[in-house]
Write a protein that holds these residues in place. Structure first.
Motif, PDB file in Angstrom:
ATOM      1  N   ASP A 109      53.070  59.854  34.866  1.00 33.46           N
ATOM      2  CA  ASP A 109      54.299  60.585  35.175  1.00 33.46           C
ATOM      3  C   ASP A 109      54.521  60.708  36.683  1.00 33.46           C
ATOM      4  O   ASP A 109      55.533  60.264  37.206  1.00 33.46           O
ATOM      5  CB  ASP A 109      54.279  61.971  34.543  1.00 33.46           C
ATOM      6  N   CYS A 110      53.563  61.304  37.389  1.00 34.10           N
ATOM      7  CA  CYS A 110      53.753  61.558  38.826  1.00 34.10           C
ATOM      8  C   CYS A 110      53.189  60.445  39.705  1.00 34.10           C
ATOM      9  O   CYS A 110      53.490  60.385  40.891  1.00 34.10           O
ATOM     10  CB  CYS A 110      53.146  62.897  39.219  1.00 34.10           C
ATOM     11  N   GLY A 111      52.351  59.586  39.156  1.00 27.20           N
ATOM     12  CA  GLY A 111      51.807  58.476  39.920  1.00 27.20           C
ATOM     13  C   GLY A 111      50.573  58.800  40.733  1.00 27.20           C
ATOM     14  O   GLY A 111      50.006  57.924  41.378  1.00 27.20           O
ATOM     15  N   ARG A 112      50.123  60.063  40.719  1.00 26.31           N
ATOM     16  CA  ARG A 112      48.937  60.412  41.499  1.00 26.31           C
ATOM     17  C   ARG A 112      47.699  59.746  40.897  1.00 26.31           C
ATOM     18  O   ARG A 112      47.622  59.485  39.709  1.00 26.31           O
ATOM     19  CB  ARG A 112      48.741  61.920  41.557  1.00 26.31           C
ATOM     20  N   VAL A 113      46.725  59.485  41.773  1.00 29.70           N
ATOM     21  CA  VAL A 113      45.473  58.869  41.372  1.00 29.70           C
ATOM     22  C   VAL A 113      44.359  59.866  41.688  1.00 29.70           C
ATOM     23  O   VAL A 113      44.258  60.360  42.808  1.00 29.70           O
ATOM     24  CB  VAL A 113      45.227  57.550  42.130  1.00 29.70           C
ATOM     25  N   PHE A 114      43.532  60.175  40.683  1.00 29.36           N
ATOM     26  CA  PHE A 114      42.445  61.136  40.841  1.00 29.36           C
ATOM     27  C   PHE A 114      41.108  60.406  40.772  1.00 29.36           C
ATOM     28  O   PHE A 114      40.904  59.561  39.890  1.00 29.36           O
ATOM     29  CB  PHE A 114      42.495  62.195  39.735  1.00 29.36           C
ATOM     30  N   CYS A 115      40.213  60.708  41.683  1.00 25.75           N
ATOM     31  CA  CYS A 115      38.878  60.129  41.668  1.00 25.75           C
ATOM     32  C   CYS A 115      38.027  60.923  40.692  1.00 25.75           C
ATOM     33  O   CYS A 115      38.008  62.158  40.744  1.00 25.75           O
ATOM     34  CB  CYS A 115      38.260  60.175  43.052  1.00 25.75           C
ATOM     35  N   LEU A 116      37.334  60.238  39.811  1.00 25.11           N
ATOM     36  CA  LEU A 116      36.504  60.880  38.797  1.00 25.11           C
ATOM     37  C   LEU A 116      35.027  60.631  39.086  1.00 25.11           C
ATOM     38  O   LEU A 116      34.666  59.648  39.716  1.00 25.11           O
ATOM     39  CB  LEU A 116      36.846  60.348  37.402  1.00 25.11           C
ATOM     40  N   GLU A 117      34.204  61.508  38.584  1.00 23.24           N
ATOM     41  CA  GLU A 117      32.760  61.371  38.762  1.00 23.24           C
ATOM     42  C   GLU A 117      32.164  60.341  37.804  1.00 23.24           C
ATOM     43  O   GLU A 117      31.047  59.915  37.971  1.00 23.24           O
ATOM     44  CB  GLU A 117      32.083  62.730  38.531  1.00 23.24           C
ATOM     45  N   ALA A 118      32.903  59.953  36.771  1.00 17.00           N
ATOM     46  CA  ALA A 118      32.393  59.039  35.748  1.00 17.00           C
ATOM     47  C   ALA A 118      32.179  57.640  36.308  1.00 17.00           C
ATOM     48  O   ALA A 118      33.029  57.099  37.008  1.00 17.00           O
ATOM     49  CB  ALA A 118      33.367  58.980  34.575  1.00 17.00           C
ATOM     50  N   ALA A 119      31.051  57.060  35.980  1.00 15.67           N
ATOM     51  CA  ALA A 119      30.752  55.690  36.392  1.00 15.67           C
ATOM     52  C   ALA A 119      31.426  54.707  35.444  1.00 15.67           C
ATOM     53  O   ALA A 119      31.603  55.005  34.263  1.00 15.67           O
ATOM     54  CB  ALA A 119      29.244  55.467  36.390  1.00 15.67           C
ATOM     55  N   PRO A 120      31.802  53.541  35.940  1.00 19.55           N
ATOM     56  CA  PRO A 120      32.374  52.525  35.053  1.00 19.55           C
ATOM     57  C   PRO A 120      31.327  52.043  34.050  1.00 19.55           C
ATOM     58  O   PRO A 120      30.129  52.246  34.251  1.00 19.55           O
ATOM     59  CB  PRO A 120      32.760  51.383  36.001  1.00 19.55           C
ATOM     60  N   PRO A 121      31.772  51.359  33.004  1.00 11.07           N
ATOM     61  CA  PRO A 121      30.811  50.851  32.025  1.00 11.07           C
ATOM     62  C   PRO A 121      29.931  49.758  32.633  1.00 11.07           C
ATOM     63  O   PRO A 121      30.244  49.203  33.687  1.00 11.07           O
ATOM     64  CB  PRO A 121      31.704  50.283  30.919  1.00 11.07           C
ATOM     65  N   THR A 122      28.869  49.443  31.941  1.00  8.65           N
ATOM     66  CA  THR A 122      27.974  48.381  32.368  1.00  8.65           C
ATOM     67  C   THR A 122      28.720  47.052  32.340  1.00  8.65           C
ATOM     68  O   THR A 122      29.510  46.788  31.434  1.00  8.65           O
ATOM     69  CB  THR A 122      26.755  48.314  31.419  1.00  8.65           C
ATOM     70  N   ALA A 123      28.436  46.223  33.302  1.00 10.67           N
ATOM     71  CA  ALA A 123      29.113  44.923  33.391  1.00 10.67           C
ATOM     72  C   ALA A 123      28.715  44.021  32.225  1.00 10.67           C
ATOM     73  O   ALA A 123      27.558  44.020  31.803  1.00 10.67           O
ATOM     74  CB  ALA A 123      28.753  44.247  34.702  1.00 10.67           C
ATOM     75  N   PRO A 124      29.668  43.245  31.719  1.00 11.78           N
ATOM     76  CA  PRO A 124      29.332  42.282  30.673  1.00 11.78           C
ATOM     77  C   PRO A 124      28.544  41.110  31.267  1.00 11.78           C
ATOM     78  O   PRO A 124      28.506  40.937  32.491  1.00 11.78           O
ATOM     79  CB  PRO A 124      30.706  41.816  30.178  1.00 11.78           C
ATOM     80  N   SER A 125      27.937  40.319  30.429  1.00  9.06           N
ATOM     81  CA  SER A 125      27.242  39.117  30.899  1.00  9.06           C
ATOM     82  C   SER A 125      28.270  38.166  31.490  1.00  9.06           C
ATOM     83  O   SER A 125      29.334  37.959  30.903  1.00  9.06           O
ATOM     84  CB  SER A 125      26.517  38.432  29.746  1.00  9.06           C
ATOM     85  N   LEU A 126      27.938  37.612  32.618  1.00 11.65           N
ATOM     86  CA  LEU A 126      28.848  36.688  33.295  1.00 11.65           C
ATOM     87  C   LEU A 126      28.350  35.250  33.127  1.00 11.65           C
ATOM     88  O   LEU A 126      27.147  35.019  33.007  1.00 11.65           O
ATOM     89  CB  LEU A 126      28.941  37.025  34.779  1.00 11.65           C
ATOM     90  N   PRO A 127      29.267  34.294  33.141  1.00 13.75           N
ATOM     91  CA  PRO A 127      28.861  32.890  33.061  1.00 13.75           C
ATOM     92  C   PRO A 127      27.985  32.494  34.255  1.00 13.75           C
ATOM     93  O   PRO A 127      28.044  33.122  35.314  1.00 13.75           O
ATOM     94  CB  PRO A 127      30.195  32.131  33.099  1.00 13.75           C
ATOM     95  N   ALA A 128      27.215  31.468  34.092  1.00 14.63           N
ATOM     96  CA  ALA A 128      26.343  30.976  35.162  1.00 14.63           C
ATOM     97  C   ALA A 128      27.164  30.708  36.420  1.00 14.63           C
ATOM     98  O   ALA A 128      28.268  30.168  36.353  1.00 14.63           O
ATOM     99  CB  ALA A 128      25.631  29.697  34.711  1.00 14.63           C
ATOM    100  N   GLY A 129      26.630  31.136  37.556  1.00 14.57           N
ATOM    101  CA  GLY A 129      27.287  30.896  38.826  1.00 14.57           C
ATOM    102  C   GLY A 129      28.239  31.992  39.264  1.00 14.57           C
ATOM    103  O   GLY A 129      28.681  32.012  40.401  1.00 14.57           O
ATOM    104  N   PHE A 130      28.573  32.929  38.377  1.00 15.88           N
ATOM    105  CA  PHE A 130      29.460  34.024  38.739  1.00 15.88           C
ATOM    106  C   PHE A 130      28.638  35.117  39.412  1.00 15.88           C
ATOM    107  O   PHE A 130      27.484  35.360  39.054  1.00 15.88           O
ATOM    108  CB  PHE A 130      30.139  34.612  37.492  1.00 15.88           C
ATOM    109  N   ALA A 131      29.233  35.802  40.392  1.00 17.97           N
ATOM    110  CA  ALA A 131      28.565  36.908  41.086  1.00 17.97           C
ATOM    111  C   ALA A 131      29.509  38.102  41.111  1.00 17.97           C
ATOM    112  O   ALA A 131      30.585  38.034  41.704  1.00 17.97           O
ATOM    113  CB  ALA A 131      28.184  36.503  42.496  1.00 17.97           C
TER     114      ALA A 131
END
Length: 151
Positions: A109-131
């Motif tokens: 609605d207002c467009g504000r962005v709030f920083c949260l203490e929650a960590a993002p989920p664990t990264a998925p497995s990436l293809p070979a060569g990706f960093a």
């Protein structure tokens, strides 16, 4: 005539911490950089360029200088720049070395962005060569104020 209250020791200590962060990023701790980063560190939500100008009040910088300071802070990892629902850049302070574990809540609605203490989920497995360099998670909905709960 406006009167300015004497700065508190906490505010002075925080300004010194901010100046040290800027110097550790390899630059001079100019008054403009210190003022803007200090403001971002105490702001409860990410701020637009205009909101930063307004919050600085009498200490406001000219627009070009403010844009340069914000760009510099983002480039050095001391601040984040995110685009809100209205495609407006919003800026928030980055905690030292934390951006890989940073989550945002965006109010649709207002467009504000709030920083949260929650960590993002664990990264998925990436293809070979990706960093992976970082993970960002944006939650979207209505903030307490827009939902009528902030009054």
């Amino acid at each position: 005539m406006t009167t300015v209250a004497a700065p508190s020791f906490d505010r002075l200590a925080e300004a010194e911490r901010v100046a040290l962060l800027i110097r550790q990023a390899g630059a001079r701790a100019t008054p403009a950089r210190v003022r803007v980063l200090l403001l971002l560190r105490v702001a409860p939500a990410a701020l637009s360029h205009h909101e930063i100008e307004q919050a600085l009040g009498e200490l406001a910088l000219d627009r070009v200088t403010l844009y340069r300071v914000l760009d510099w802070l983002v480039e050095r990892g001391l601040a984040h720049r995110q685009t809100d629902a209205q495609r407006l850049f919003r800026f928030s302070a980055a905690a030292a070395g934390e951006h890989a574990a940073h989550t945002h809540f965006r109010c649709e609605d207002c467009g504000r962005v709030f920083c949260l203490e929650a960590a993002p989920p664990t990264a998925p497995s990436l293809p070979a060569g990706f960093a992976l360099s970082r993970i960002e998670l944006d939650l979207r909905g209505r903030c307490a104020q827009c939902a009528g709960m902030g009054q």
